[in-house]
Design a protein around this motif. Sequence first.
Motif, PDB file in Angstrom:
ATOM      1  N   ARG A 122     -64.554  67.077 -46.274  1.00 14.52           N
ATOM      2  CA  ARG A 122     -65.768  66.285 -46.032  1.00 14.52           C
ATOM      3  C   ARG A 122     -65.411  64.947 -45.384  1.00 14.52           C
ATOM      4  O   ARG A 122     -64.622  64.186 -45.926  1.00 14.52           O
ATOM      5  N   PRO A 123     -66.047  64.658 -44.238  1.00 10.82           N
ATOM      6  CA  PRO A 123     -65.725  63.407 -43.551  1.00 10.82           C
ATOM      7  C   PRO A 123     -66.409  62.196 -44.164  1.00 10.82           C
ATOM      8  O   PRO A 123     -67.547  62.278 -44.625  1.00 10.82           O
ATOM      9  N   VAL A 124     -65.695  61.096 -44.184  1.00 12.54           N
ATOM     10  CA  VAL A 124     -66.298  59.805 -44.511  1.00 12.54           C
ATOM     11  C   VAL A 124     -65.915  58.821 -43.409  1.00 12.54           C
ATOM     12  O   VAL A 124     -65.074  59.126 -42.555  1.00 12.54           O
ATOM     13  N   LEU A 125     -66.543  57.672 -43.420  1.00  6.82           N
ATOM     14  CA  LEU A 125     -66.244  56.644 -42.420  1.00  6.82           C
ATOM     15  C   LEU A 125     -65.760  55.398 -43.148  1.00  6.82           C
ATOM     16  O   LEU A 125     -66.552  54.607 -43.641  1.00  6.82           O
ATOM     17  N   ILE A 126     -64.448  55.277 -43.254  1.00  3.16           N
ATOM     18  CA  ILE A 126     -63.905  54.152 -44.017  1.00  3.16           C
ATOM     19  C   ILE A 126     -64.172  52.846 -43.288  1.00  3.16           C
ATOM     20  O   ILE A 126     -64.763  51.914 -43.822  1.00  3.16           O
ATOM     21  N   GLY A 127     -63.731  52.784 -42.040  1.00  2.00           N
ATOM     22  CA  GLY A 127     -63.839  51.524 -41.313  1.00  2.00           C
ATOM     23  C   GLY A 127     -65.278  51.136 -41.057  1.00  2.00           C
ATOM     24  O   GLY A 127     -65.685  49.988 -41.252  1.00  2.00           O
ATOM     25  N   VAL A 128     -66.085  52.107 -40.657  1.00  4.16           N
ATOM     26  CA  VAL A 128     -67.458  51.812 -40.243  1.00  4.16           C
ATOM     27  C   VAL A 128     -68.345  51.440 -41.433  1.00  4.16           C
ATOM     28  O   VAL A 128     -69.209  50.580 -41.339  1.00  4.16           O
ATOM     29  N   THR A 129     -68.134  52.083 -42.554  1.00  2.00           N
ATOM     30  CA  THR A 129     -69.095  51.929 -43.650  1.00  2.00           C
ATOM     31  C   THR A 129     -68.466  51.452 -44.961  1.00  2.00           C
ATOM     32  O   THR A 129     -68.877  50.454 -45.549  1.00  2.00           O
ATOM     33  N   ILE A 130     -67.448  52.180 -45.433  1.00  2.00           N
ATOM     34  CA  ILE A 130     -67.035  51.994 -46.825  1.00  2.00           C
ATOM     35  C   ILE A 130     -66.362  50.647 -47.050  1.00  2.00           C
ATOM     36  O   ILE A 130     -66.609  49.981 -48.054  1.00  2.00           O
ATOM     37  N   LEU A 131     -65.547  50.200 -46.101  1.00  2.00           N
ATOM     38  CA  LEU A 131     -64.908  48.890 -46.291  1.00  2.00           C
ATOM     39  C   LEU A 131     -65.953  47.781 -46.358  1.00  2.00           C
ATOM     40  O   LEU A 131     -65.744  46.772 -47.029  1.00  2.00           O
ATOM     41  N   LYS A 132     -67.074  47.968 -45.683  1.00  2.00           N
ATOM     42  CA  LYS A 132     -68.132  46.952 -45.760  1.00  2.00           C
ATOM     43  C   LYS A 132     -68.731  46.884 -47.161  1.00  2.00           C
ATOM     44  O   LYS A 132     -69.004  45.804 -47.679  1.00  2.00           O
ATOM     45  N   ILE A 133     -68.931  48.051 -47.764  1.00  3.53           N
ATOM     46  CA  ILE A 133     -69.434  48.071 -49.140  1.00  3.53           C
ATOM     47  C   ILE A 133     -68.467  47.347 -50.067  1.00  3.53           C
ATOM     48  O   ILE A 133     -68.855  46.639 -50.985  1.00  3.53           O
ATOM     49  N   MET A 134     -67.166  47.534 -49.805  1.00  7.64           N
ATOM     50  CA  MET A 134     -66.148  46.948 -50.664  1.00  7.64           C
ATOM     51  C   MET A 134     -65.881  45.477 -50.320  1.00  7.64           C
ATOM     52  O   MET A 134     -65.180  44.789 -51.059  1.00  7.64           O
ATOM     53  N   GLY A 135     -66.376  45.029 -49.174  1.00 11.69           N
ATOM     54  CA  GLY A 135     -66.083  43.661 -48.758  1.00 11.69           C
ATOM     55  C   GLY A 135     -64.625  43.468 -48.376  1.00 11.69           C
ATOM     56  O   GLY A 135     -64.032  42.418 -48.617  1.00 11.69           O
ATOM     57  N   MET A 136     -64.034  44.501 -47.784  1.00  7.39           N
ATOM     58  CA  MET A 136     -62.602  44.443 -47.460  1.00  7.39           C
ATOM     59  C   MET A 136     -62.324  44.624 -45.978  1.00  7.39           C
ATOM     60  O   MET A 136     -63.078  45.255 -45.254  1.00  7.39           O
ATOM     61  N   ARG A 137     -61.178  44.067 -45.561  1.00 10.11           N
ATOM     62  CA  ARG A 137     -60.642  44.360 -44.241  1.00 10.11           C
ATOM     63  C   ARG A 137     -59.885  45.680 -44.293  1.00 10.11           C
ATOM     64  O   ARG A 137     -59.510  46.144 -45.378  1.00 10.11           O
TER      65      ARG A 137
END
Lengths: 220, 220
Positions: free
Chosen positions: B51-66
Amino acid sequence: MTGPQRQGPQERLGSLGPIVFYFDFISPFAYVGSVAIERLGARLGRAVEWRPVLIGVTILKIMGMRPLREIPLKGPYLARDLERLAQWFEVAVRPHGLGTVNPVMASRAYLWLVDNAPDRAKPFAQEVFARLWTRGIDIGGIEAVVDCARQVGADGAAVRAHLDDDGAREGLRRSVEQAVSLGVFGVPSFIADGELFWGNDHLWMLEHWLRTGSFAPGSG
Amino acid sequence: MTGPQRQGPQERLGSLGPIVFYFDFISPFAYVGSVAIERLGARLGRAVEWRPVLIGVTILKIMGMRPLREIPLKGPYLARDLERLAQWFEVAVRPHGLGTVNPVMASRAYLWLVDNAPDRAKPFAQEVFARLWTRGIDIGGIEAVVDCARQVGADGAAVRAHLDDDGAREGLRRSVEQAVSLGVFGVPSFIADGELFWGNDHLWMLEHWLRTGSFAPGSG
């Protein structure tokens, strides 16, 4: 399988330095690591040298990060991972409800013992870890630190007398600075035979590295 | 040793769902994980669902991380850890110098294939991963995605026709949203038998969990 990085045990005997273990008393993962790495060292006949760092106070600032447990999604994962790792490494850990615990005094006391009563240093650190992470007792205050020192047969009055002097401050600052210069950014970290490993989930890799001098499977 | 969480193989047979593997094409760790998890699944006779996710595009933003590789101290560590993990799992990985690669089109194509040509979906994803991480070819553009689809015997024109429609956008958005709702915050992640594992360094723990239903050592 024999890879290009493979060295025979004979060739490696000359360079058997200690496993260096970087810890911060405030980390339950470091507590698990402190128990696990001593067992691993004993299995392989390698000494383990403990060095304190200050993750919350110093290193996270360099990294521009919040404490991992406060990061959305990662925080809940880490709480569960702690339970699993504690079970795997057979270390009893009880999350405390103390809020922020300050590791500075205990870390200074540890370094003073390393210099002045070296056979009491590691037992002291183990006592500090166990109080905080199995009994939920705050180890941040001077009285607690002195009590831990006495508990392991160290000179409590001497520890107390040196907790706030320039040498103690400077020693801890240097310990953190040196760790950072070697690339340490989290705890537990382990450096051995020229490689840095972060986290208890890397202990299998560290053990393979120490046994074989390689990261290829099946070697050794 | 038999712990309280231990279940016999018989009791667990009823619940043998797939291992769910969360990936983002832009992660070399996910590429290593994509190879390693298929081997692990084959060893244990368990299907692996990608299952694909989008770490850079979406998930890091939720986490507030670079992105992790941009974090001081952690970035250099991860570069070395990738080399070691690739060696351990025997996966050739060649860091590319392409700068930012956009995984969105390839991820949409993958999901379209899952629904419309399911036996081509995983080969397609494997082709995308291999192009980017062994041959250093950008897989972000529509032509590259269509070419990967054709390469594995899928209908390139049909893939192209659906890359930008509402269903494709919505499907990928849902895939990321569902992963986040299950606690996924990084890749590779694996969910199996009710437990989430992050990182290739946790694959030993996942395997032990699948074999024994326990995190205690020695069980099973």
